[in-house]
Design a protein around this motif. Structure first.
Motif, PDB file in Angstrom:
ATOM      1  N   ALA A 191      -2.414 -21.002  -2.632  1.00 45.21           N
ATOM      2  CA  ALA A 191      -1.446 -21.979  -3.161  1.00 45.21           C
ATOM      3  C   ALA A 191      -0.103 -21.339  -3.495  1.00 45.21           C
ATOM      4  CB  ALA A 191      -2.021 -22.645  -4.407  1.00 45.21           C
ATOM      5  N   SER A 192      -0.031 -19.999  -3.359  1.00 39.31           N
ATOM      6  CA  SER A 192       1.213 -19.311  -3.731  1.00 39.31           C
ATOM      7  C   SER A 192       2.305 -19.554  -2.694  1.00 39.31           C
ATOM      8  CB  SER A 192       0.962 -17.811  -3.865  1.00 39.31           C
ATOM      9  OG  SER A 192       0.666 -17.234  -2.612  1.00 39.31           O
ATOM     10  N   GLU A 193       3.529 -19.370  -3.137  1.00 43.34           N
ATOM     11  CA  GLU A 193       4.680 -19.576  -2.249  1.00 43.34           C
ATOM     12  C   GLU A 193       4.688 -18.551  -1.114  1.00 43.34           C
ATOM     13  OE1 GLU A 193       9.586 -19.565  -2.494  1.00 43.34           O
ATOM     14  OE2 GLU A 193       8.390 -19.684  -4.335  1.00 43.34           O
ATOM     15  N   GLU A 194       4.293 -17.302  -1.434  1.00 38.58           N
ATOM     16  CA  GLU A 194       4.288 -16.259  -0.410  1.00 38.58           C
ATOM     17  C   GLU A 194       3.290 -16.587   0.692  1.00 38.58           C
ATOM     18  OE1 GLU A 194       3.704 -11.394  -0.014  1.00 38.58           O
ATOM     19  OE2 GLU A 194       3.423 -12.387  -1.943  1.00 38.58           O
ATOM     20  N   TYR A 195       2.079 -17.015   0.300  1.00 39.14           N
ATOM     21  CA  TYR A 195       1.055 -17.362   1.290  1.00 39.14           C
ATOM     22  C   TYR A 195       1.521 -18.533   2.148  1.00 39.14           C
ATOM     23  CZ  TYR A 195      -3.573 -18.395   3.238  1.00 39.14           C
ATOM     24  OH  TYR A 195      -4.625 -18.604   4.100  1.00 39.14           O
ATOM     25  N   GLN A 196       2.064 -19.546   1.492  1.00 41.05           N
ATOM     26  CA  GLN A 196       2.509 -20.745   2.224  1.00 41.05           C
ATOM     27  C   GLN A 196       3.639 -20.412   3.189  1.00 41.05           C
ATOM     28  OE1 GLN A 196       1.150 -23.796   2.154  1.00 41.05           O
ATOM     29  NE2 GLN A 196      -0.452 -23.076   0.749  1.00 41.05           N
ATOM     30  N   SER A 197       4.537 -19.537   2.769  1.00 44.22           N
ATOM     31  CA  SER A 197       5.648 -19.137   3.646  1.00 44.22           C
ATOM     32  C   SER A 197       5.133 -18.412   4.891  1.00 44.22           C
ATOM     33  CB  SER A 197       6.622 -18.227   2.887  1.00 44.22           C
ATOM     34  OG  SER A 197       7.208 -18.909   1.812  1.00 44.22           O
ATOM     35  N   LEU A 198       4.156 -17.495   4.672  1.00 44.78           N
ATOM     36  CA  LEU A 198       3.568 -16.795   5.805  1.00 44.78           C
ATOM     37  C   LEU A 198       2.851 -17.771   6.735  1.00 44.78           C
ATOM     38  CD1 LEU A 198       2.116 -13.617   4.032  1.00 44.78           C
ATOM     39  CD2 LEU A 198       3.867 -13.626   5.818  1.00 44.78           C
ATOM     40  N   GLN A 199       2.126 -18.714   6.141  1.00 48.19           N
ATOM     41  CA  GLN A 199       1.387 -19.695   6.933  1.00 48.19           C
ATOM     42  C   GLN A 199       2.334 -20.511   7.810  1.00 48.19           C
ATOM     43  OE1 GLN A 199      -2.440 -20.790   6.353  1.00 48.19           O
ATOM     44  NE2 GLN A 199      -1.733 -20.825   8.448  1.00 48.19           N
ATOM     45  N   VAL A 200       3.438 -20.969   7.213  1.00 47.23           N
ATOM     46  CA  VAL A 200       4.423 -21.764   7.962  1.00 47.23           C
ATOM     47  C   VAL A 200       5.037 -20.933   9.080  1.00 47.23           C
ATOM     48  CG1 VAL A 200       6.673 -22.897   7.801  1.00 47.23           C
ATOM     49  CG2 VAL A 200       4.935 -23.333   6.054  1.00 47.23           C
ATOM     50  N   TYR A 201       5.337 -19.662   8.780  1.00 48.05           N
ATOM     51  CA  TYR A 201       5.941 -18.790   9.793  1.00 48.05           C
ATOM     52  C   TYR A 201       5.018 -18.618  10.991  1.00 48.05           C
ATOM     53  CZ  TYR A 201       7.371 -14.436  12.038  1.00 48.05           C
ATOM     54  OH  TYR A 201       7.727 -13.491  12.965  1.00 48.05           O
ATOM     55  N   TYR A 202       3.732 -18.332  10.723  1.00 47.26           N
ATOM     56  CA  TYR A 202       2.793 -18.118  11.828  1.00 47.26           C
ATOM     57  C   TYR A 202       2.527 -19.406  12.600  1.00 47.26           C
ATOM     58  CZ  TYR A 202       1.857 -13.533   9.775  1.00 47.26           C
ATOM     59  OH  TYR A 202       1.986 -12.256   9.294  1.00 47.26           O
ATOM     60  N   MET A 203       2.471 -20.511  11.896  1.00 41.84           N
ATOM     61  CA  MET A 203       2.252 -21.789  12.585  1.00 41.84           C
ATOM     62  C   MET A 203       3.429 -22.119  13.496  1.00 41.84           C
ATOM     63  SD  MET A 203       0.497 -24.060   9.547  1.00 41.84           S
ATOM     64  CE  MET A 203       0.506 -25.568  10.510  1.00 41.84           C
ATOM     65  N   ASN A 204       4.647 -21.893  13.006  1.00 41.79           N
ATOM     66  CA  ASN A 204       5.840 -22.156  13.827  1.00 41.79           C
ATOM     67  C   ASN A 204       5.877 -21.252  15.056  1.00 41.79           C
ATOM     68  OD1 ASN A 204       6.772 -24.124  12.095  1.00 41.79           O
ATOM     69  ND2 ASN A 204       8.103 -22.740  10.940  1.00 41.79           N
ATOM     70  N   LYS A 205       5.420 -20.008  14.863  1.00 41.84           N
ATOM     71  CA  LYS A 205       5.510 -19.051  15.966  1.00 41.84           C
ATOM     72  C   LYS A 205       4.418 -19.247  17.006  1.00 41.84           C
ATOM     73  CE  LYS A 205       5.939 -14.100  16.899  1.00 41.84           C
ATOM     74  NZ  LYS A 205       6.045 -12.734  16.312  1.00 41.84           N
ATOM     75  N   TYR A 206       3.177 -19.519  16.551  1.00 45.18           N
ATOM     76  CA  TYR A 206       2.040 -19.537  17.479  1.00 45.18           C
ATOM     77  C   TYR A 206       1.448 -20.928  17.725  1.00 45.18           C
ATOM     78  CZ  TYR A 206       2.121 -14.486  16.636  1.00 45.18           C
ATOM     79  OH  TYR A 206       2.499 -13.171  16.536  1.00 45.18           O
ATOM     80  N   LEU A 207       1.334 -21.746  16.690  1.00 46.61           N
ATOM     81  CA  LEU A 207       0.635 -23.027  16.838  1.00 46.61           C
ATOM     82  C   LEU A 207       1.533 -24.135  17.358  1.00 46.61           C
ATOM     83  CD1 LEU A 207      -1.948 -24.694  16.450  1.00 46.61           C
ATOM     84  CD2 LEU A 207      -1.234 -25.078  14.068  1.00 46.61           C
ATOM     85  N   ASP A 208       2.698 -24.286  16.774  1.00 48.56           N
ATOM     86  CA  ASP A 208       3.573 -25.402  17.132  1.00 48.56           C
ATOM     87  C   ASP A 208       3.920 -25.470  18.617  1.00 48.56           C
ATOM     88  OD1 ASP A 208       3.451 -26.131  14.531  1.00 48.56           O
ATOM     89  OD2 ASP A 208       5.491 -25.532  13.984  1.00 48.56           O
ATOM     90  N   PRO A 209       4.193 -24.321  19.281  1.00 46.59           N
ATOM     91  CA  PRO A 209       4.540 -24.412  20.712  1.00 46.59           C
ATOM     92  C   PRO A 209       3.431 -25.018  21.579  1.00 46.59           C
ATOM     93  CG  PRO A 209       5.228 -22.295  19.837  1.00 46.59           C
ATOM     94  CD  PRO A 209       4.401 -22.946  18.769  1.00 46.59           C
ATOM     95  N   MET A 210       2.163 -24.888  21.152  1.00 49.29           N
ATOM     96  CA  MET A 210       1.104 -25.433  21.991  1.00 49.29           C
ATOM     97  C   MET A 210       0.730 -26.880  21.630  1.00 49.29           C
ATOM     98  SD  MET A 210      -2.555 -23.822  20.740  1.00 49.29           S
ATOM     99  CE  MET A 210      -2.142 -22.170  21.277  1.00 49.29           C
TER     100      MET A 210
END
Length: 584
Positions: free
Chosen positions: A559-578
């Motif tokens: 629930a921390s801001e750091e975890y959420q920021s990392l999650q959003v970054y990885y999703m934008n980089k790897y998940l969203d394009p597919m």
């Protein structure tokens, strides 16, 4: 009592110093300037041996380091030279027995006065304390007190010999210096401790029968006799490790030869009066230290020459042979947990390198299958399996009695991580078999499937690199990044499976291709999962938090801001394009 006290004190000192002493000995032997590196190694050997009271123990430790590939022979030699000088510390302590006079203060400094007090204080602390550290301090006091008490008893036993004509005749028979050298060699080889031998010689000096002409040959002999422990300790070691033993032997042989030549000239040509002067504890201690210090100063500038000489004699070089990584698990290190665990980490790092290589090779196989590449994957897997088996057996044989709290956390991390690393290797091999089956059955993926597979393989590669670097560098921040990336890979797997069902319904994906794709993404998700497990083991050990749940806990609060920021970054980089791609 004297020998037991010396051994008990050394063991307690070594336990108290713990992992720090071993790590210092391993690492602080190099410098950008060659001369500084030599002096650092020399000083380090002197200090460490002064602490553990045994040049043999220090040198055996060095043999283990060199055998494990943690140190080069040229690095170890200055430490060996310093260890020989450091072994003289005990004799300097024992010279306190020469203190005399009527003053109360001087009388209290005599071993016969303070030894019982040391034993009493050490015993009291040992009985009352429940923590290990005070018990180790108590062990030092007990060992030192028993050592001095033993010395006092020896003096009392030898005292009547002052008036014994036969005893004096025995020592006058040492007029032949070579007989004195032989006696010194045999006694020291039997006792296996130069410090103990010199201590006994100091006790005998109380009889007034030990002259300079008797002491010098016996000190020469003991410098040769103490090499027996090192020779025995090198049996079964690698050639590089045997070079350390040979250098130790050459150090003492060269010094002994030089002093023997000088002694023979004095005996048979000059015949100075000081050879008949009576020695006491202090003069014996000074002579012992002076001999080793002069030899060290003489040979220190020729370290590289001595290293090359040992290489030529044993026909060895410092170059690392293939598959030598497992030699790091040297049985000589089992008694020093900190170094043994460092050796385990070194082998795990080698495992991680082979796993990374296999991952890259497997990706190459999926792009274009090649039998040689597949064979290389199998070769790496054989090493990974062998390393896992060797590590599991080795770590369980480490001396549990000497484990510090930090050692215990490292051991827990290693034991938990070994199986995770091995499982990652297994999934890489499974992917290689899928690639081989695809080649034999001529199965191919469509462009959409290739793009999705490439994306999840890229994310998985990042988890492997992150956990490998975190493990190698004890980097908690790197380890904390693995979990949100793993969660992203889980979502990527679910997305690819959903797209696969759509493509099956559309008829754009064949069943064999779908089976292969699902098998591959399952392997990739499991690789990421085991990487997450390793990252949590790392976090627990680096934080030193025994209560941290490294099986179900989190390096970062989800629930921390750091975890959420990392999650959003990885999703934008790897998940969203597919997302939105529905055709394979």
């Amino acid at each position: 009592m004297f020998l037991f006290g010396m051994s008990y004190m050394g063991q307690s000192l070594e336990r108290l110093a713990g992992n720090g002493l071993e790590k210092i000995l391993q690492t602080l032997t190099t410098s950008k300037k060659k001369g500084v590196g030599l002096l650092k190694g020399f000083g380090l050997g002197l200090i460490v041996t002064g602490i553990i009271q045994s040049s043999s123990a220090t040198t055996i430790m060095l043999i283990g380091f060199v055998s494990a590939g943690m140190m080069k022979v040229s690095q170890a030699l200055p430490v060996v030279f310093g260890a020989n000088v450091g072994s003289c510390v005990t004799a300097q302590l024992l010279r306190l027995g020469d203190l005399g006079g009527g003053g109360v203060f001087l009388q209290l400094l005599k071993p016969s006065s303070f030894a019982p007090m040391l034993i009493a204080i050490g015993a009291f602390i040992s009985i009352k304390s429940k923590k290990q550290r005070p018990k180790d301090v108590a062990g030092i006091l007990l060992g030192l007190g028993i050592l001095f008490m033993g010395m006092t008893f020896m003096e009392e036993v030898f005292a009547p010999l002052k008036e014994s004509p036969k005893f004096r005749e025995l020592f006058t028979s040492f007029s032949n210096p070579f007989l004195g050298i032989l006696i010194g060699f045999l006694l020291c080889a039997l006792i296996q401790s130069s410090s103990a031998f010199v201590g006994i010689l100091q006790a005998l000096s109380a009889t007034g029968s030990i002259t300079c002409g008797i002491a010098i040959p016996m000190l020469i002999g003991q410098n040769l006799g103490k090499c027996m422990t090192i020779i025995l300790g090198s049996i079964g070691a690698s050639k590089r490790a045997k070079r350390v033993s040979l250098a130790y032997l050459l150090f003492n042989i060269i010094g002994s030869l030089i002093l023997t030549v000088i002694l023979c000239i004095l005996y048979y040509k000059v015949k100075p009066a000081f050879l008949d002067s009576v020695m006491n504890r202090g003069t014996i201690a000074n002579m012992h230290m002076g001999f080793n210090f002069a030899t060290a100063l003489l040979l220190l500038p020729f370290t590289d020459w001595l290293s090359n000489l040992t290489a030529k004699i044993l026909k060895d070089t410092d170059e690392k042979a293939t598959d030598e990584e497992l030699q790091a698990l040297d049985n000589r290190l089992l008694g020093t947990p900190g170094i043994a665990l460092s050796a385990c980490n070194q082998v795990i790092d080698a495992m991680a390198n082979r796993i990374r290589d296999n991952y890259y090779l497997t990706v190459d196989l999926l792009i274009g299958y090649d039998e040689k590449t597949f064979a290389k994957v199998m070769e790496n897997e054989a090493f990974i399996d062998k390393a896992e088996t060797s590590l599991s057996g080795y770590i369980l044989r480490i001396n549990r009695n000497r484990l510090t709290p930090d050692n215990k956390l490292v051991m827990s991390e290693i034991l938990n991580s070994i199986s995770d690393f091995e499982r990652i290797g297994d999934y890489c091999v499974r992917m290689a078999y899928v690639a081989r089956d695809m080649s034999e059955q001529e199965i191919t993926f469509t462009l959409a499937g290739v793009n999705e597979l490439t994306s999840i393989m890229s994310a998985t590669k990042k988890t492997l690199d992150a956990v490998r670097n975190a493990f190698k560098e004890d980097d908690e921040k790197q380890a904390a990044k693995v979990e949100p990336l793993y969660e992203t890979i889980r979502m990527m797997r679910a997305t690819i499976q959903a797209h696969h069902i759509d493509r099956l319904q559309d008829g754009t994906c064949s069943v064999p291709a779908g089976v292969a794709l699902l098998d591959l993404i399952q392997c990739l998700e499991r690789i990421a999962s085991h990487s997450r497990n390793i990252s949590l083991h790392i976090v627990k050990r680096v934080r030193g938090d025994r209560r941290f749940d490294d099986m179900h806990g989190h390096a970062l609060d989800p629930a921390s801001e750091e975890y959420q920021s990392l999650q959003v970054y990885y999703m934008n980089k790897y998940l969203d394009p597919m997302l939105g791609k529905t055709a394979e």
